[in-house]
Motif scaffolding. Structure first.
Motif, PDB file in Angstrom:
ATOM      1  N   ILE A  50       0.872  -1.171   0.000  1.00 15.88           N
ATOM      2  CA  ILE A  50       0.000   0.000   0.000  1.00 15.88           C
ATOM      3  C   ILE A  50       0.912   1.223   0.000  1.00 15.88           C
ATOM      4  CG2 ILE A  50      -1.790   1.267   1.245  1.00 15.88           C
ATOM      5  CD1 ILE A  50      -2.494  -1.444   2.594  1.00 15.88           C
ATOM      6  N   ALA A  51       0.635   2.162  -0.918  1.00 18.80           N
ATOM      7  CA  ALA A  51       1.493   3.338  -1.036  1.00 18.80           C
ATOM      8  C   ALA A  51       0.664   4.598  -1.212  1.00 18.80           C
ATOM      9  CB  ALA A  51       2.437   3.182  -2.214  1.00 18.80           C
ATOM     10  N   GLU A  52       1.246   5.701  -0.784  1.00 22.90           N
ATOM     11  CA  GLU A  52       0.568   6.988  -0.891  1.00 22.90           C
ATOM     12  C   GLU A  52       0.438   7.450  -2.337  1.00 22.90           C
ATOM     13  OE1 GLU A  52       2.565   9.847   1.516  1.00 22.90           O
ATOM     14  OE2 GLU A  52       2.183   8.750   3.366  1.00 22.90           O
ATOM     15  N   ASP A  53       1.460   7.164  -3.155  1.00 24.17           N
ATOM     16  CA  ASP A  53       1.437   7.622  -4.542  1.00 24.17           C
ATOM     17  C   ASP A  53       1.955   6.519  -5.453  1.00 24.17           C
ATOM     18  OD1 ASP A  53       4.457   8.069  -4.925  1.00 24.17           O
ATOM     19  OD2 ASP A  53       3.999   9.283  -3.150  1.00 24.17           O
ATOM     20  N   ILE A  54       1.729   6.686  -6.736  1.00 28.15           N
ATOM     21  CA  ILE A  54       2.063   5.655  -7.706  1.00 28.15           C
ATOM     22  C   ILE A  54       3.574   5.444  -7.827  1.00 28.15           C
ATOM     23  CG2 ILE A  54       2.100   7.075  -9.805  1.00 28.15           C
ATOM     24  CD1 ILE A  54       0.303   3.732  -9.511  1.00 28.15           C
ATOM     25  N   SER A  55       4.357   6.491  -7.657  1.00 29.49           N
ATOM     26  CA  SER A  55       5.820   6.356  -7.726  1.00 29.49           C
ATOM     27  C   SER A  55       6.347   5.493  -6.583  1.00 29.49           C
ATOM     28  CB  SER A  55       6.484   7.729  -7.678  1.00 29.49           C
ATOM     29  OG  SER A  55       6.128   8.475  -8.796  1.00 29.49           O
ATOM     30  N   SER A  56       5.825   5.708  -5.408  1.00 23.26           N
ATOM     31  CA  SER A  56       6.226   4.898  -4.244  1.00 23.26           C
ATOM     32  C   SER A  56       5.804   3.453  -4.428  1.00 23.26           C
ATOM     33  CB  SER A  56       5.599   5.447  -2.970  1.00 23.26           C
ATOM     34  OG  SER A  56       6.000   6.755  -2.738  1.00 23.26           O
ATOM     35  N   LEU A  57       4.623   3.261  -4.970  1.00 23.38           N
ATOM     36  CA  LEU A  57       4.133   1.903  -5.216  1.00 23.38           C
ATOM     37  C   LEU A  57       5.033   1.184  -6.210  1.00 23.38           C
ATOM     38  CD1 LEU A  57       1.894  -0.188  -4.697  1.00 23.38           C
ATOM     39  CD2 LEU A  57       0.686   0.789  -6.660  1.00 23.38           C
ATOM     40  N   ARG A  58       5.373   1.851  -7.298  1.00 19.26           N
ATOM     41  CA  ARG A  58       6.238   1.258  -8.316  1.00 19.26           C
ATOM     42  C   ARG A  58       7.606   0.890  -7.735  1.00 19.26           C
ATOM     43  NH1 ARG A  58      10.288   2.871 -10.983  1.00 19.26           N
ATOM     44  NH2 ARG A  58      10.020   5.042 -10.398  1.00 19.26           N
ATOM     45  N   ALA A  59       8.177   1.777  -6.957  1.00 16.33           N
ATOM     46  CA  ALA A  59       9.487   1.521  -6.351  1.00 16.33           C
ATOM     47  C   ALA A  59       9.428   0.312  -5.413  1.00 16.33           C
ATOM     48  CB  ALA A  59       9.968   2.758  -5.606  1.00 16.33           C
ATOM     49  N   ALA A  60       8.398   0.238  -4.598  1.00 20.91           N
ATOM     50  CA  ALA A  60       8.260  -0.884  -3.663  1.00 20.91           C
ATOM     51  C   ALA A  60       8.023  -2.198  -4.412  1.00 20.91           C
ATOM     52  CB  ALA A  60       7.127  -0.614  -2.683  1.00 20.91           C
ATOM     53  N   ILE A  61       7.183  -2.166  -5.445  1.00 19.64           N
ATOM     54  CA  ILE A  61       6.938  -3.375  -6.239  1.00 19.64           C
ATOM     55  C   ILE A  61       8.246  -3.869  -6.842  1.00 19.64           C
ATOM     56  CG2 ILE A  61       5.865  -4.269  -8.351  1.00 19.64           C
ATOM     57  CD1 ILE A  61       3.475  -2.390  -7.729  1.00 19.64           C
TER      58      ILE A  61
END
Length: 79
Positions: A50-61
């Motif tokens: 779960i991420a606040e923004d799409i960039s953070s989500l992409r980095a974590a994925i």
């Protein structure tokens, strides 16, 4: 919030080993923009981010998929 969910069907032992290998990385991260959960359910490895923004989500994925892939490569090289 942005969310990613993946279920990877594996050998039961592989799922358990990978979870144990990656869990310290998840527990030690002090990332404020995303939260990661890693579970096993029988022969499934379940990754939820779960991420606040799409960039953070992409980095974590990218981070966790690479770690899972590395573990799989190591486990398959030992077979």
């Amino acid at each position: 919030m942005n969310e990613f969910h993946m279920e990877l069907k594996l050998n039961k032992d592989f799922a358990r080993i990978i979870r144990r290998a990656i869990l310290p990385e998840i527990d030690s991260k002090e990332i404020k923009r995303s939260k990661t959960f890693l579970f096993t359910n029988k022969s499934c490895l379940i990754l939820r981010i779960i991420a606040e923004d799409i960039s953070s989500l992409r980095a974590a994925i990218n981070t966790y998929l690479r770690l899972i892939n590395m573990c799989l490569l190591l486990l398959h090289s030992k077979e």
